[in-house]
Design an enzyme around this catalytic site. Structure first.
Site, short mmCIF file in Angstrom:
data_model
loop_
_atom_site.label_atom_id
_atom_site.label_comp_id
_atom_site.label_asym_id
_atom_site.label_seq_id
_atom_site.Cartn_x
_atom_site.Cartn_y
_atom_site.Cartn_z
N GLU A 72 -3.91 -9.46 3.49
CA GLU A 72 -4.58 -9.06 4.73
C GLU A 72 -5.72 -9.98 5.15
O GLU A 72 -5.90 -10.27 6.34
CB GLU A 72 -5.10 -7.62 4.61
N GLU B 56 0.82 -1.21 0.00
CA GLU B 56 0.00 0.00 0.00
C GLU B 56 0.86 1.26 0.00
O GLU B 56 0.50 2.27 -0.61
CB GLU B 56 -0.94 -0.02 1.20
#
Length: 246
Positions: free
Chosen positions: A126, A106
């Site tokens: 995740e 990210e």
């Protein structure tokens, strides 16, 4: 020191400096990145962002992440710093060697450019940890690679190789590890050779909401039309063209 900052006249190099934990992003590193952002917001320069060792960033610090609660999530500890990096006035370049996973991916997505090496691996695992990619990937990744591939990365845990990422333009280039920083500087050279204010305003206009166009385009152009640099650069262009004529 979790972040090493190397200052230059027209650029700055940020080195994530937690190689013992593969540059996992913890609160101390987030605080250091906020401080570094403040300096670049005050004195706009190109940012080259890399990791010490053979990993860009293997994600958030899981030990810290496990202890975070609802309040921490709502504070947006990682999402806010990545958004701040995304909004920096001059272009940012992520130099991605090795793994860029979870929060590390990210962070790379938040940059304007990404250069990798053959050993780059990038993805968002995740959901395997019982959480979502909440620091930008859940919406930014689709803008970068398209919805079908973004869903495969986010929902099915696909980790992309360097060549796969290059093929979909998630990586702008792939170079050998020993050439990674030099490749970043070469790109920075191309950026800084252009008019700095024009570069800043181009980035701002590019990221403006669709409803703001074409007004923001015209407004930015109006500012640039009145600058001495615009006049000097156009005069130099016309002079060069005259010299080339027989």
């Amino acid at each position: 020191m979790t972040l090493i900052v190397e200052e230059g006249a027209d650029r700055v190099v940020w080195r994530l400096n937690r190689p013992q934990v593969r540059n996992a992003i913890d609160r101390e590193l987030v605080a250091a990145l906020h401080e570094a952002c403040a300096a670049v917001e005050e004195e706009p320069r190109v940012v080259l962002l890399t990791g010490e060792g053979t990993t860009f960033a293997a994600g958030a610090d899981i030990a810290q992440l496990r202890e975070r609660d609802r309040g921490d999530a709502l504070r947006g500890i990682n999402s806010r710093i990545f958004d701040r990096i995304h909004r920096l006035p001059m272009p940012t370049v992520a130099l991605v060697d090795g793994y860029a996973l979870g929060g590390g991916a990210e962070l790379a997505y938040a940059c304007d450019f990404r250069i990798g090496t053959p050993r780059t691996r990038i993805g968002n695992p995740e959901t395997d940890l019982g959480i979502i990619a909440a620091a930008g990937a859940a919406w930014r990744l689709a803008e970068l690679v398209g919805e079908p591939l973004a869903k495969e990365i986010l929902l099915a845990g696909r980790v992309m190789t360097a060549e796969e990422a290059r093929a979909v333009h998630l990586l702008n280039d792939v170079v050998e590890p020993e050439d990674l920083l030099a490749a970043g500087h070469r790109l920075a050279d191309r950026i800084t050779a252009r008019a700095p204010l024009a570069t800043r305003l181009t980035k701002a206009v590019f990221h403006a909401p669709r409803a703001a166009h074409p007004f923001v385009d015209d407004l930015a152009q109006a500012v640039l039309f009145e600058t001495e640099e615009k006049h000097a650069r156009m005069t130099a262009f016309l002079d060069r063209r005259k010299e080339r004529r027989p």
